[in-house]
Design an enzyme around this catalytic site. Structure first.
Site, PDB file in Angstrom:
ATOM      1  N   ASP B 315       0.853  -1.179   0.000  1.00 47.42           N
ATOM      2  CA  ASP B 315       0.000   0.000   0.000  1.00 47.42           C
ATOM      3  C   ASP B 315       0.890   1.230   0.000  1.00 47.42           C
ATOM      4  O   ASP B 315       1.884   1.267   0.714  1.00 47.42           O
ATOM      5  CB  ASP B 315      -0.873   0.003   1.254  1.00 47.42           C
ATOM      6  CG  ASP B 315      -2.146  -0.782   1.024  1.00 47.42           C
ATOM      7  OD1 ASP B 315      -2.603  -0.815  -0.131  1.00 47.42           O
ATOM      8  OD2 ASP B 315      -2.654  -1.375   1.989  1.00 47.42           O
ATOM      9  N   GLU B 356      -3.616  16.996   5.681  1.00 47.94           N
ATOM     10  CA  GLU B 356      -3.225  17.956   4.648  1.00 47.94           C
ATOM     11  C   GLU B 356      -3.356  19.389   5.189  1.00 47.94           C
ATOM     12  O   GLU B 356      -2.458  20.211   5.038  1.00 47.94           O
ATOM     13  CB  GLU B 356      -4.107  17.815   3.406  1.00 47.94           C
ATOM     14  CG  GLU B 356      -3.847  16.585   2.565  1.00 47.94           C
ATOM     15  CD  GLU B 356      -4.709  15.407   2.983  1.00 47.94           C
ATOM     16  OE1 GLU B 356      -5.325  15.477   4.075  1.00 47.94           O
ATOM     17  OE2 GLU B 356      -4.745  14.402   2.246  1.00 47.94           O
ATOM     18  N   PHE B 385     -14.996  20.869   4.459  1.00 50.90           N
ATOM     19  CA  PHE B 385     -14.933  20.214   3.149  1.00 50.90           C
ATOM     20  C   PHE B 385     -16.171  19.366   2.950  1.00 50.90           C
ATOM     21  O   PHE B 385     -16.645  18.712   3.871  1.00 50.90           O
ATOM     22  CB  PHE B 385     -13.683  19.329   3.101  1.00 50.90           C
ATOM     23  CG  PHE B 385     -13.542  18.545   1.825  1.00 50.90           C
ATOM     24  CD1 PHE B 385     -12.886  19.119   0.724  1.00 50.90           C
ATOM     25  CD2 PHE B 385     -14.050  17.264   1.703  1.00 50.90           C
ATOM     26  CE1 PHE B 385     -12.754  18.416  -0.454  1.00 50.90           C
ATOM     27  CE2 PHE B 385     -13.922  16.550   0.519  1.00 50.90           C
ATOM     28  CZ  PHE B 385     -13.268  17.134  -0.562  1.00 50.90           C
ATOM     29  N   SER B 386     -16.741  19.414   1.762  1.00 50.09           N
ATOM     30  CA  SER B 386     -17.816  18.471   1.474  1.00 50.09           C
ATOM     31  C   SER B 386     -17.607  17.919   0.080  1.00 50.09           C
ATOM     32  O   SER B 386     -16.918  18.531  -0.744  1.00 50.09           O
ATOM     33  CB  SER B 386     -19.186  19.150   1.566  1.00 50.09           C
ATOM     34  OG  SER B 386     -19.439  19.863   0.372  1.00 50.09           O
ATOM     35  N   THR B 389     -18.930  20.488  -2.657  1.00 49.59           N
ATOM     36  CA  THR B 389     -18.159  21.701  -2.956  1.00 49.59           C
ATOM     37  C   THR B 389     -16.710  21.394  -3.278  1.00 49.59           C
ATOM     38  O   THR B 389     -16.060  22.095  -4.029  1.00 49.59           O
ATOM     39  CB  THR B 389     -18.197  22.674  -1.770  1.00 49.59           C
ATOM     40  OG1 THR B 389     -17.618  21.998  -0.641  1.00 49.59           O
ATOM     41  CG2 THR B 389     -19.619  23.078  -1.424  1.00 49.59           C
ATOM     42  N   MET B 391     -14.263  21.850  -1.474  1.00 48.50           N
ATOM     43  CA  MET B 391     -13.465  22.987  -0.990  1.00 48.50           C
ATOM     44  C   MET B 391     -13.654  23.072   0.506  1.00 48.50           C
ATOM     45  O   MET B 391     -14.611  22.549   1.051  1.00 48.50           O
ATOM     46  CB  MET B 391     -13.976  24.310  -1.588  1.00 48.50           C
ATOM     47  CG  MET B 391     -13.680  24.519  -3.044  1.00 48.50           C
ATOM     48  SD  MET B 391     -14.245  26.141  -3.557  1.00 48.50           S
ATOM     49  CE  MET B 391     -15.957  26.088  -3.181  1.00 48.50           C
ATOM     50  N   ASP B 526      -5.253  -4.006   6.213  1.00 50.80           N
ATOM     51  CA  ASP B 526      -5.859  -3.858   7.531  1.00 50.80           C
ATOM     52  C   ASP B 526      -7.375  -3.722   7.458  1.00 50.80           C
ATOM     53  O   ASP B 526      -8.084  -4.091   8.369  1.00 50.80           O
ATOM     54  CB  ASP B 526      -5.239  -2.688   8.305  1.00 50.80           C
ATOM     55  CG  ASP B 526      -5.266  -1.409   7.489  1.00 50.80           C
ATOM     56  OD1 ASP B 526      -5.805  -1.424   6.357  1.00 50.80           O
ATOM     57  OD2 ASP B 526      -4.744  -0.396   7.979  1.00 50.80           O
TER      58      ASP B 526
END
Lengths: 603, 690
Positions: B315, B356, B385-386, B389, B391, B526
């Site tokens: 991974d 981030e 954030f969605s 959007t 954003m 996992d």
């Protein structure tokens, strides 16, 4: 070794390797049914044979069916050959009016020829009629060789195929091997031999006058053939002057060609290729010598071709050639050096312009020590067993080399087909240990070696030495066995050990000095030949079946490369070590102590 | 970590004491018969003991003292082999005892209904079955393996992992599995039990480290067959020596036939007792090394398969790269100062708790000295954030600061009458092509610039992959990223291949494809969605932090939950096979010297000339046989540490490994006994023992 000897050895190996490549590729094409040079000529014959036999060449068999077909085929061959010998007295083509052969000798000879051993407890020209020779022995010379090659081809298919359930068709493989390989090569070789003066005739014998009459003393016989005794009971002798001799003749050249090519080795005449009518000229000698190893060597490259990686074939051929060259060098050197006991007595054994020097006991003056020793190594490296000198008369080390080559299991070239499949069993063992040493589940040609393969490969490696050791033990432990030896002491032991090494590994050469045509030896050696042949063939086919069913793992940097000099060395080491560990004690009591005794006496 | 501490002490007195006792118990023929080589040795030992008794009564074929000495050393050979096995087991047993102590009898709170707050009744933990639901409160010990179906709690798993820091377990998601024997430190959990009594993880772990239910692995079986075949060959070679020797004595007219005592000695010297005696110890030690690496394998087969692996699926996140993407640069739009962009980006990220977002705050602070501010203190409202959007940002004093995907922000700006400049577009394209993720930052209609988010490849990982390549192992990176990003990271990390936009199905398909091509595939996982792929892979290491489904699908569990551990697992597997191969080679190569010791000793009276084979110049025939037997027994003891530790593995190609091991164990095996036997012979004659 003299320079001449080295030149002979190099020339021999050179010619052999040069011929091996084209023949190897040709055979691969023949077995794979691909187009090849003789296809247009022999193809119709092949198809005709299938039609009358009701065989479908593309009817693929799994390994069990293949093994069953092979066993059945050989069993019928055995019965026919046995019957032919038992009835030959009443059958045609018997110009010398030879009687039918006794049951124990017939049993021994039938097994011997069906197993591609060609151990001969009889002298050919005095025992077997032309019909038996041609219809019985010569036919088995072809068929036993073809069936050995068929088993090999099935094994090779096991390596080459992926996730397959079948390994080929036994009938088709046998027909192809006989028709496309053995027959054409024998035809060419027989013609070449006839050109050199090898006998090929139906006349039984020829009476010729001696150049110089000889006077001999021989026991006087009465009309019934019994010895005449005087009043004190001592045999009466008479002096006879012999002016002529009877030369046995027969269809020899055609027999000899296949006896050499099919690693059969059973000569037309008793003294085999030492006989001037079997092997008259240096050229005929060389051709026969090449023929011994030609097919076994070329089959390595057939293998490489069929698994689509020629390097693998060359690697195995290289391993075989290295062992052969080493043993040949020892043998030639030992025979060339001569006998130190004779040297002590002032005999000149040095090579010169007029003589080959060395140990000349039991050798043809035409061949001398080098060609004889070279032949001895080649014929025992391959499971051929034809001889051009008497191995019994070799120096102890000179006799050890042929004996050891057989005890290695007839895998150095070995029999046609059987040599390479035996060697591949060693490859499996070598790969297994080496594979573990590099930290991977061992694999060869992308096929993982599991416990089943290991079990079967162990059988292949185990059975021949078991028959040799047990047979020898039985012989030295019984009066019947001990009675057959000609020489006392360690050499007598060597004679028995040699006989069982030869039979158990399907070589067929005789050390001489052992009276083997007794019920005891006919039977025990017959059994040794049987086990040595079939108890290796069946496990080999089992390996073929198991490998064919496996997937193929692509090679990577972590894979053990099996075409490198390192691997060739490892393979050579494995083969030698297994044989040495098995036979060192026995050899110590035979040729090794003979050698040490000889040195001690010469001191 | 308790297991690692123990690993340091190879020969702890307690383990040694127990092993000595065990080696006598293991003389039981029913145990010995499982190992053909050592079984033959035991039979021969009994035979020589019998011969000794016979000699005492004056009917012996050889002097009683000599027969006794041979007999004693043959018994030692068997005992030493048993000792090796007991030592390997002993280390596991000590660990198992510690684990067993933690598996105390508990009283579980059995819930009548599978939800928090329903009534519970006390039930002994051994009565719990799969499907039962229990409540675990703070301070309680989890009564059995299971899945959290409700609640969140911190759990102390140090019993299993040796890691003292507590971990979070919660319902849903990839952290829902709990293990029996661990302790809940805070809050509560409702757990659905998933293991039958006696089959819990702890039970399995105990069984594994104890080696109790150890089944022989495929390679071990194949090797045993080879060793058995060799034993038969030697049995034949030795047994036929008796008639050969009788014949030789008759033929030579002097000397004595070889005695059964000497033949027995020769047989034990020749059969591969070295590897035969150490074989099971090597296998157990291999499992033990896994345990020391904090990896629990469900079978020895899995450990062995690890050595064969030729493709690793890794991974990206967590294995190849550090956690998540991080901000690495601010690229301002034309006419905008970098500091202004940094300030706006930081503002937009202050309330953003994603890795981030945090990394943007950190980068702004590092590059421009902008301190993090409290969003609420500024009177700002956070716009999370969605998925619609794509954003996030803040509204502050009428300003609308946003960061987000380029097209989403472009839309946002256009709505407010602004536009995205060509320079920003170019930057976005360039960053995307290089494998980074561009985040565009806007303040109302004004585009300020681009933040570069990048995956950070772990240090040293490139070198590890290069090593793997020389070992012949291909690495494939698995990532959900788009192919462009994936390619860039793959190139940076030095993996051989990658699977981008990976779904569980794509992963499974890839494994099947590789396997059809004959490759052995290893992977770590996992999540529950990893389970199908884990079940399909040949070597599947599940993270202990992962879900129960993942743990059950895999054939190994990494207690440290460290995906990079896979590399170690492969090495341990290889080491296991190498140790077997090398000691087999050593064992067989040893025989040559033993022949040179014993054959002249056996026959020198019959054929004095065979004395020439006594190349070691051993004092007497008796001392020669004794020395070979003693060497043969002592070499087992001498090699126990190597068997337990394993042959050193180096990440070089197969050819180099083979060359090295052939040199050390092949050639070494050939030479060592010549030296050893000679030394023992000198010692024996110096002490006048023979």
């Amino acid at each position: 070794m003299t320079a001449a000897a080295a030149v002979q050895l190099v020339l021999y190996l050179g010619v052999l390797l040069a011929l091996a490549k084209p023949l190897g590729i040709y055979m691969a094409r023949a077995y794979e049914g691909r187009p090849m040079i003789l296809g247009p000529v022999l193809g119709p014959v092949e198809r005709f044979l299938y039609r009358i036999a009701g065989v479908k060449a593309d009817d693929e068999m799994d390994w069990k069916r293949y093994a069953l077909a092979m066993l059945l085929f050989n069993f019928v061959g055995f019965l026919l050959l046995y019957a032919l010998q038992r009835l030959q007295g009443g059958l045609p083509l018997n110009p010398a009016r030879l009687p039918s052969v006794g049951p124990d000798l017939s049993f021994n000879t039938a097994i011997s020829f069906v197993t591609n051993t060609n151990w001969q407890s009889y002298s050919g020209e005095q025992t077997m009629s032309d019909l038996t020779q041609m219809l019985g022995l010569a036919v088995q010379n072809f068929l036993s060789a073809a069936s050995g090659m068929a088993v090999l081809v099935a094994l090779v298919r096991g390596f080459a195929r992926r996730s397959a359930s079948t390994v080929g068709n036994f009938w088709a493989d046998t027909v192809r091997g006989t028709l496309y390989v053995l027959l054409p090569l024998s035809f060419i070789l027989a013609l070449a031999l006839v050109s050199q003066g090898v006998a090929q005739t139906f006349s039984a014998s020829k009476r010729v006058a001696l150049v110089e009459p000889v006077t001999v003393t021989s026991p006087k016989l009465d009309a019934a053939g019994a010895q005449v005794k005087d009043a004190q009971g001592n045999p009466v002798t008479e002096t006879v002057t012999v002016t002529g001799q009877t030369l046995a003749l027969g269809p020899a050249a055609s027999q000899i060609a296949i006896k050499q090519l099919g690693t059969n080795g059973g000569g037309f005449f008793n003294v085999n290729s030492a006989h001037p009518f079997e092997n008259p000229t240096p050229l005929s000698g060389f051709l026969e010598l090449v023929a011994i190893l030609l097919i076994p060597g070329a089959l390595c490259l057939t293998f490489g071709e069929m698994v689509r990686d020629r390097r693998q074939g060359w690697a195995i051929l290289a391993a075989m050639a290295v062992i052969l060259a080493a043993f040949a060098a020892v043998d030639v050197a030992s025979e060339q050096r001569g006998n130190p006991l004779l040297a002590k007595l002032g005999a000149d054994q040095r090579p010169s312009a007029t003589q080959g020097g060395g140990n000349m006991e039991g050798k043809e003056v035409r061949f001398g020590p080098v060609a004889s020793a070279l032949w001895a190594t080649a014929t025992t490296a391959a499971s051929n067993g034809s001889v051009n000198a008497m191995h019994d008369s070799f120096t102890p080390l000179g006799g050890l080399a042929p004996m050891a080559l057989m005890q290695i299991g007839e895998v150095v070239f070995g029999g046609v087909g059987s040599g390479l499949y035996g060697m591949l069993a060693f490859v499996i063992v070598a790969v297994f240990i080496a594979g573990l040493m590099v930290g991977r589940t061992p694999e060869y040609l992308g096929k993982k070696i599991g416990s089943f393969e290991m079990k079967m490969a162990s059988l292949v490696i185990l059975v021949p030495p078991a028959t040799v050791l047990l047979g020898t033990a039985l012989a030295v432990a019984t009066a019947a066995g001990r009675g057959g030896t000609l020489n006392p002491g360690a050499h007598g032991f060597s004679e028995i050990l040699y006989a069982f090494s030869s039979a158990g590994n399907n070589n067929g050469s005789a050390f001489a000095g052992l009276s083997a045509n007794t019920p005891f030896y006919d039977f025990t050696l017959g059994l040794a030949m049987f086990f040595g042949r079939f108890w290796t063939k069946i496990p080999i086919l089992a390996i073929a079946g198991s490998l064919a069913a496996k997937k193929m793992t692509p090679a990577g940097a972590g894979t053990l490369a099996t075409h490198t000099p390192l691997f060739v060395g490892l393979l050579v080491g494995t083969v030698i070590l297994v044989a040495a560990l098995t036979f060192l004690p026995a050899l110590a009591l035979g040729p090794i102590v003979e050698h040490l005794q000889m040195l001690a006496m010469a001191r | 970590m308790p297991s690692r501490v123990q690993a340091l002490k190879l020969a702890e007195p307690a383990i040694v004491r127990r092993a000595i006792a065990e080696s006598f118990k293991k003389l039981d023929p029913r145990h010995m018969v499982r190992n053909p080589v050592m079984f033959v040795t035991e039979v021969v030992s009994v035979l020589t003991t019998f011969l000794f008794v016979q000699a005492l009564r004056g009917q012996g074929e050889a002097p009683a003292g000599f027969t006794l000495a041979i007999s004693v050393w043959l018994w030692f050979t068997v005992l030493f082999a048993n000792f090796a096995e007991a030592m390997a087991e002993g280390r596991g047993k000590a660990q198992a005892d510690a684990l067993r102590r933690s598996r105390q009898e508990l009283v579980a709170k059995f819930l009548s209904e599978p939800r928090h707050g329903s009534g519970w009744a006390p039930v002994p933990s051994r009565m719990l079955h799969s499907g039962d639901v229990v409540l675990v409160d703070a301070g309680d010990i989890v009564p059995g393996d299971g899945e959290v179906i409700e609640g969140i709690a911190s759990v102390d798993e140090s019993v299993i992992t040796g890691e003292s820091a507590p971990v979070i377990r919660e319902s849903g998601g990839d952290r829902s599995a709990v293990t029996g024997g661990t302790r809940v430190l805070s809050d509560w959990l409702v757990v659905r039990i998933s293991a039958e009594p006696g089959e819990t993880f702890l039970d399995r772990m105990i069984g594994m480290v104890e080696g109790a239910k150890r089944q022989r692995t495929p390679n071990e079986i194949a090797l045993s067959i080879l060793l058995a075949a060799l034993t038969i060959v030697f049995l034949l070679a030795v047994a036929t020596l008796l008639p050969f020797s009788l014949y030789a004595v008759k033929a030579a007219g002097q000397g004595q036939p070889v005695t059964v005592t000497v033949l027995a000695a020769l047989l034990v010297c020749l059969i591969p007792t070295t590897i035969g005696g150490l074989l099971s110890a090597i296998g157990i030690a291999g499992m033990d090394r896994m345990v020391q690496a904090n990896v629990i394998a469900t079978s020895g087969r899995a450990v062995e398969a690890a050595g064969d692996v030729d493709v690793l699926l890794l991974d990206k996140t967590g294995t190849i790269t550090l956690g998540n993407r991080q901000a690495t640069a601010f690229v301002p739009a034309r006419g905008v100062a970098e500091e202004e962009l940094a300030d706006a980006a930081q503002l937009a990220s202050l309330a953003d708790e994603t890795p981030e977002g945090r990394s943007i705050v950190v980068l702004a602070k590092e590059k421009h000295g902008l301190r993090g501010r409290e969003v609420h203190g500024l009177g700002a409202t956070f716009v999370p954030f969605s998925a619609q959007t794509r954003m996030s940002g803040v509204n502050l004093d009428g300003r609308e600061v946003r960061k987000g995907a380029a097209d989403a922000v472009a839309e946002f700006v256009r709505e407010r009458g602004g536009s995205v400049g060509d320079d920003v577009r170019e930057t976005v394209d360039a960053l995307a092509k290089s494998g980074a993720t561009p985040l565009v930052v806007a303040d109302g209609p004004r585009v300020l610039g681009v933040v570069q988010l990048k995956d950070i490849v772990k240090g040293g990982i490139r070198e590890r992959f290069a090593e793997l390549r020389t070992m012949g192992i291909k690495t494939v990176m698995i990532t959900g990223d788009n192919p462009l990003t994936a390619a860039a990271i793959a190139a940076e990390a030095g993996v051989d291949d990658f699977l981008a936009e990976a779904t569980p199905e794509a992963k499974l398909r890839l494994i099947r494809e590789l396997q059809t091509g004959g490759r052995l595939v290893a992977m770590t996982g996992d999540g529950t969605n990893d389970a199908p792929a884990l079940a399909q892979a040949d070597v599947a290491v599940a993270m202990n932090s992962g879900t129960q489904a993942a743990k059950e699908a895999g054939n190994m569990v990494d207690l440290d939950s460290n995906p990079t551990k896979l590399l170690e697992v492969v090495e341990i597997g290889k080491q296991l096979l190498m140790t077997r191969g090398s000691l087999t080679t050593f064992s067989i190569a040893n025989d040559v010297a033993k022949y040179f010791a014993i054959i002249p000793a056996m026959f020198v009276a019959t054929y004095p000339q065979l004395g020439a084979l006594n190349v070691m110049r051993l004092t007497t025939p008796a001392s020669a046989v004794m020395s070979a037997v003693i060497f043969n027994a002592l070499i087992i003891i001498a090699l126990i540490p190597l068997a337990l530790r394993g042959v050193e593995y180096r990440p070089v190609g197969a050819a180099a490994l083979l060359r090295r091991n052939l040199l050390v164990y092949g050639l070494g095996g050939l030479v060592a006994p010549f030296v050893g036997i000679k030394a023992i012979d000198l010692l024996l004659s110096a002490l006048h023992l023979v």
